[in-house]
Design an enzyme around this catalytic site. Sequence first.
Site, PDB file in Angstrom:
ATOM      1  N   HIS A 131       2.015  -0.614  -0.551  1.00 29.19           N
ATOM      2  CA  HIS A 131       2.596   0.649  -0.100  1.00 29.19           C
ATOM      3  C   HIS A 131       1.524   1.424   0.663  1.00 29.19           C
ATOM      4  CE1 HIS A 131       5.368   4.016  -0.141  1.00 29.19           C
ATOM      5  NE2 HIS A 131       4.329   4.788  -0.430  1.00 29.19           N
ATOM      6  N   ASP A 179       8.304   2.626  -5.832  1.00 29.43           N
ATOM      7  CA  ASP A 179       6.890   2.961  -5.558  1.00 29.43           C
ATOM      8  C   ASP A 179       6.195   3.592  -6.770  1.00 29.43           C
ATOM      9  OD1 ASP A 179       7.247   2.019  -2.952  1.00 29.43           O
ATOM     10  OD2 ASP A 179       7.818   3.997  -2.215  1.00 29.43           O
ATOM     11  N   ASN A 213       3.875  -5.360  -4.534  1.00 31.14           N
ATOM     12  CA  ASN A 213       4.219  -4.707  -3.271  1.00 31.14           C
ATOM     13  C   ASN A 213       2.965  -4.034  -2.731  1.00 31.14           C
ATOM     14  OD1 ASN A 213       5.911  -3.590  -1.195  1.00 31.14           O
ATOM     15  ND2 ASN A 213       5.925  -1.647  -2.310  1.00 31.14           N
TER      16      ASN A 213
HETATM   17  C1  GRF Z   1       3.085  -2.036   6.124  1.00 28.75           C
HETATM   18  O1  GRF Z   1       2.465  -0.840   6.484  1.00 28.75           O
HETATM   19  C2  GRF Z   1       3.488  -1.996   4.685  1.00 28.75           C
HETATM   20  O2  GRF Z   1       2.582  -1.347   3.865  1.00 28.75           O
HETATM   21  C3  GRF Z   1       4.756  -1.199   4.794  1.00 28.75           C
HETATM   22  O3  GRF Z   1       5.410  -1.702   5.929  1.00 28.75           O
HETATM   23  C4  GRF Z   1       4.437  -2.204   6.820  1.00 28.75           C
HETATM   24  C5  GRF Z   1       4.784  -3.636   7.071  1.00 28.75           C
HETATM   25  O4  GRF Z   1       3.999  -4.196   8.065  1.00 28.75           O
HETATM   26  N1  GRF Z   1       5.497  -1.222   3.571  1.00 28.75           N
HETATM   27  P1  GRF Z   1       3.982  -5.775   8.273  1.00 28.75           P
HETATM   28  O5  GRF Z   1       5.433  -6.240   8.426  1.00 28.75           O
HETATM   29  O6  GRF Z   1       3.302  -6.407   7.123  1.00 28.75           O
HETATM   30  O7  GRF Z   1       3.240  -5.947   9.567  1.00 28.75           O
END
Ligand code: GRF
Length: 205
Positions: free
Chosen positions: A114, A150, A112
């Site tokens: 974060h 997380d 993931n």
């Molecule tokens: C990103 O900031 C990711 O870290 C968070 O949600 C956002 C998703 O953006 N968990 P995208 O859909 O990849 O543009």
Amino acid sequence: MTGPRKRVGVLISGRGSNMVSLAEAARAADYPAELSLVVSNIPDVAGLERARNFGIAAATVDHRAFGKDREAFERAVDEVLRVNQIDLVVLAGFMRILTPWFVKRWEGRMINIHPSLLPLFKGTHTHRQALEAGVTEHGCSAHFVVPELDAGPVILQAKVPVLPGDDEDRLAARVLVEEHKLYPAALAEVASGRARLVDGAVIRS
Ligand code: GRF
């Protein structure tokens, strides 16, 4: 690169900009992973169309069809992943909390990204949390997924400064630029086997 490219399934819920950064990285012949499938839990999000524009198979498994039964939703997602012979699952803006059942099934094979310097600022609204805490540095973390939200061991992190006059949007945009570099690098580490999850820790070789 040794061995075949790992087949990656990306789970999204929205615009999919991180998915696009991975798809662009995977165009390189020596990248150790290919994006084989994108699955959204929400119909008609921009990320699905963007995936198809890359020639990536894109599917929707609408979580609302499963009511409160999270595991039934996840069994449906798991089935799509299995049918597509997916090796690694990449969460990219996927806004569903996963049950221990799904996490255990993909343990060591699911990552993931974060938008904070974990262990700081878990959960949502991480940029707001960072501004409220008054930190001078913020960033993003790519990590293996473990059952606790997380809390997974970090593979790579990138830092950005928090600047005077920042609001959530400005800070989020600065972090997102780093996410788009960090996540392809982290996936390459995992797909190549250079970073592995062993006994709850990241082992590098
Ligand atoms: C990103 O900031 C990711 O870290 C968070 O949600 C956002 C998703 O953006 N968990 P995208 O859909 O990849 O543009």
